[in-house]
Design an enzyme around this catalytic site. Sequence first.
Site, PDB file in Angstrom:
ATOM      1  N   HIS A 176       0.843  -1.198   0.000  1.00  0.00           N
ATOM      2  CA  HIS A 176       0.000   0.000   0.000  1.00  0.00           C
ATOM      3  C   HIS A 176       0.875   1.243   0.000  1.00  0.00           C
ATOM      4  CE1 HIS A 176      -3.175  -2.835   1.234  1.00  0.00           C
ATOM      5  NE2 HIS A 176      -3.993  -1.950   0.721  1.00  0.00           N
ATOM      6  N   LYS A 228      -0.364   4.689   4.672  1.00  0.00           N
ATOM      7  CA  LYS A 228      -1.308   3.792   5.333  1.00  0.00           C
ATOM      8  C   LYS A 228      -0.852   3.491   6.759  1.00  0.00           C
ATOM      9  CE  LYS A 228      -3.735  -0.601   4.807  1.00  0.00           C
ATOM     10  NZ  LYS A 228      -5.040   0.026   5.134  1.00  0.00           N
TER      11      LYS A 228
HETATM   12  N1  LIG Z   1     -12.814  -1.055   2.649  1.00  0.00           N
HETATM   13  C1  LIG Z   1     -12.176  -0.548   1.597  1.00  0.00           C
HETATM   14  O1  LIG Z   1     -12.505  -0.859   0.436  1.00  0.00           O
HETATM   15  C2  LIG Z   1     -11.099   0.458   1.821  1.00  0.00           C
HETATM   16  C3  LIG Z   1     -10.768   0.797   3.112  1.00  0.00           C
HETATM   17  N2  LIG Z   1      -9.872   1.779   3.352  1.00  0.00           N
HETATM   18  C4  LIG Z   1      -9.684   2.171   4.756  1.00  0.00           C
HETATM   19  O2  LIG Z   1     -10.339   3.406   4.931  1.00  0.00           O
HETATM   20  C5  LIG Z   1      -9.705   4.125   5.989  1.00  0.00           C
HETATM   21  C6  LIG Z   1      -9.355   5.509   5.496  1.00  0.00           C
HETATM   22  O3  LIG Z   1      -8.362   5.394   4.488  1.00  0.00           O
HETATM   23  P1  LIG Z   1      -7.767   6.768   3.874  1.00  0.00           P
HETATM   24  O4  LIG Z   1      -8.895   7.581   3.334  1.00  0.00           O
HETATM   25  O5  LIG Z   1      -6.621   6.405   2.991  1.00  0.00           O
HETATM   26  O6  LIG Z   1      -7.210   7.470   5.200  1.00  0.00           O
HETATM   27  P2  LIG Z   1      -6.864   9.027   5.433  1.00  0.00           P
HETATM   28  O7  LIG Z   1      -5.884   9.066   6.551  1.00  0.00           O
HETATM   29  O8  LIG Z   1      -6.562   9.678   4.127  1.00  0.00           O
HETATM   30  O9  LIG Z   1      -8.268   9.629   5.938  1.00  0.00           O
HETATM   31  C7  LIG Z   1      -8.736   9.380   7.210  1.00  0.00           C
HETATM   32  C8  LIG Z   1      -9.860  10.361   7.483  1.00  0.00           C
HETATM   33  O10 LIG Z   1     -10.380  10.111   8.789  1.00  0.00           O
HETATM   34  C9  LIG Z   1     -10.501  11.361   9.442  1.00  0.00           C
HETATM   35  N3  LIG Z   1     -10.473  11.202  10.889  1.00  0.00           N
HETATM   36  C10 LIG Z   1      -9.440  10.892  11.685  1.00  0.00           C
HETATM   37  N4  LIG Z   1      -9.840  10.907  12.962  1.00  0.00           N
HETATM   38  C11 LIG Z   1     -11.172  11.238  12.943  1.00  0.00           C
HETATM   39  C12 LIG Z   1     -12.173  11.417  13.925  1.00  0.00           C
HETATM   40  N5  LIG Z   1     -11.885  11.276  15.227  1.00  0.00           N
HETATM   41  N6  LIG Z   1     -13.437  11.734  13.552  1.00  0.00           N
HETATM   42  C13 LIG Z   1     -13.735  11.866  12.230  1.00  0.00           C
HETATM   43  N7  LIG Z   1     -12.830  11.711  11.244  1.00  0.00           N
HETATM   44  C14 LIG Z   1     -11.570  11.407  11.625  1.00  0.00           C
HETATM   45  C15 LIG Z   1      -9.345  12.201   8.930  1.00  0.00           C
HETATM   46  O11 LIG Z   1      -9.597  13.589   9.167  1.00  0.00           O
HETATM   47  C16 LIG Z   1      -9.421  11.838   7.450  1.00  0.00           C
HETATM   48  O12 LIG Z   1     -10.433  12.613   6.840  1.00  0.00           O
HETATM   49  C17 LIG Z   1      -8.509   3.279   6.422  1.00  0.00           C
HETATM   50  O13 LIG Z   1      -8.885   2.485   7.519  1.00  0.00           O
HETATM   51  C18 LIG Z   1      -8.264   2.385   5.204  1.00  0.00           C
HETATM   52  O14 LIG Z   1      -7.640   1.153   5.528  1.00  0.00           O
HETATM   53  C19 LIG Z   1      -9.227   2.452   2.329  1.00  0.00           C
HETATM   54  C20 LIG Z   1      -9.506   2.130   1.029  1.00  0.00           C
HETATM   55  C21 LIG Z   1     -10.454   1.086   0.674  1.00  0.00           C
HETATM   56  O1  LIG Z   2      -5.599   2.005   3.183  1.00  0.00           O
HETATM   57  C1  LIG Z   2      -5.897   1.725   1.986  1.00  0.00           C
HETATM   58  O2  LIG Z   2      -5.641   2.435   0.990  1.00  0.00           O
HETATM   59  C2  LIG Z   2      -6.635   0.440   1.768  1.00  0.00           C
HETATM   60  N1  LIG Z   2      -7.006  -0.224   2.846  1.00  0.00           N
HETATM   61  C3  LIG Z   2      -7.856  -1.368   2.847  1.00  0.00           C
HETATM   62  C4  LIG Z   2      -7.222  -2.488   3.658  1.00  0.00           C
HETATM   63  O3  LIG Z   2      -6.615  -2.147   4.720  1.00  0.00           O
HETATM   64  O4  LIG Z   2      -7.371  -3.645   3.252  1.00  0.00           O
HETATM   65  C5  LIG Z   2      -8.372  -1.766   1.486  1.00  0.00           C
HETATM   66  C6  LIG Z   2      -7.510  -1.403   0.310  1.00  0.00           C
HETATM   67  O5  LIG Z   2      -6.482  -2.377   0.152  1.00  0.00           O
HETATM   68  C7  LIG Z   2      -6.936  -0.012   0.391  1.00  0.00           C
END
Ligand SMILES: NC(=O)C1=CN([C@@H]2O[C@H](COP(=O)(O)OP(=O)(O)OC[C@H]3O[C@@H](n4cnc5c(N)ncnc54)[C@H](O)[C@@H]3O)[C@@H](O)[C@H]2O)C=CC1
Ligand SMILES: O=C(O)C1=N[C@H](C(=O)O)C[C@H](O)C1
Length: 215
Positions: A128, A132
């Site tokens: 990633h 991350k």
């Molecule tokens: N299930 C899926 O398909 C995917 C899951 N993810 C997951 O999504 C999550 C976010 O990923 P990214 O957007 O890359 O992270 P990022 O770090 O870019 O964004 C995180 C967001 O959460 C906010 N945040 C942090 N503490 C907070 C709080 N107390 N209250 C409200 N908002 C708060 C931040 O301000 C930011 O807007 C991660 O856990 C990642 O692993 C990411 C991509 C795909």
């Molecule tokens: O943090 C990310 O970007 C992603 N997180 C998810 C994970 O922790 O599996 C899903 C995806 O791979 C992207």
Amino acid sequence: MKYGIIGYSGRMGQAIEELFSEAGHQLVYQKDEAGEKELEKPEVIIDFSLKEAFAETVKVIEQKQVALVIGTTGLDQDDFAELKRLAEEVPVIQSFNFSIGINILSELINKVNQYVDQDWDIEISETHHRFKKDKPSGTAIMLGDLIDRDELEMHSKRLGSEFGEHEVDFASTGEVLTLKHRAYSREAFTRGVLISAEAALDLDAGFYTFKDILN
Ligand SMILES: NC(=O)C1=CN([C@@H]2O[C@H](COP(=O)(O)OP(=O)(O)OC[C@H]3O[C@@H](n4cnc5c(N)ncnc54)[C@H](O)[C@@H]3O)[C@@H](O)[C@H]2O)C=CC1
Ligand SMILES: O=C(O)C1=N[C@H](C(=O)O)C[C@H](O)C1
């Protein structure tokens, strides 16, 4: 659809807003570390924040009593118990990976399990972007849970702006089978989030995975 995003300013929050706007949906609620803003009550809230924000997300859903689509990873069993509790009142759709490809890959793992015995070596690798925070990825953990082994070698790389690559290797002393998925845009995930959010409007209260929505 009137929707909200928790994690609005994040990489996923911004990608979700872009695709949902193209689909004609209206952002009426947003929350991130800086605070929250609400124009009117959303029909569904999408959470792509962080594990440390999860307790706040639970409070928001308890207060607003609207459907939740959650992709945030790093959640533990206590967090899932909270999601199941919320699901008694509202639809909750959860997935560590909202891409179609990973859901196909997980089906293939179920098939491989029928043929691979304890004599095979199995290892999982994930790569990633450098920002991350959790390791290994939620997807890698989820894929590992599908494999009937007490322990599995997991490898993680944090490189540049990689969007998400997962590889599962199965090797006997005579051959190797590799299942691999690579996201080269966050659209791989946001399309599944859109499918789930639109489906949530017609669901009864309950706990659903993205696989349930696809089937
Ligand atoms: N299930 C899926 O398909 C995917 C899951 N993810 C997951 O999504 C999550 C976010 O990923 P990214 O957007 O890359 O992270 P990022 O770090 O870019 O964004 C995180 C967001 O959460 C906010 N945040 C942090 N503490 C907070 C709080 N107390 N209250 C409200 N908002 C708060 C931040 O301000 C930011 O807007 C991660 O856990 C990642 O692993 C990411 C991509 C795909
Ligand atoms: O943090 C990310 O970007 C992603 N997180 C998810 C994970 O922790 O599996 C899903 C995806 O791979 C992207």
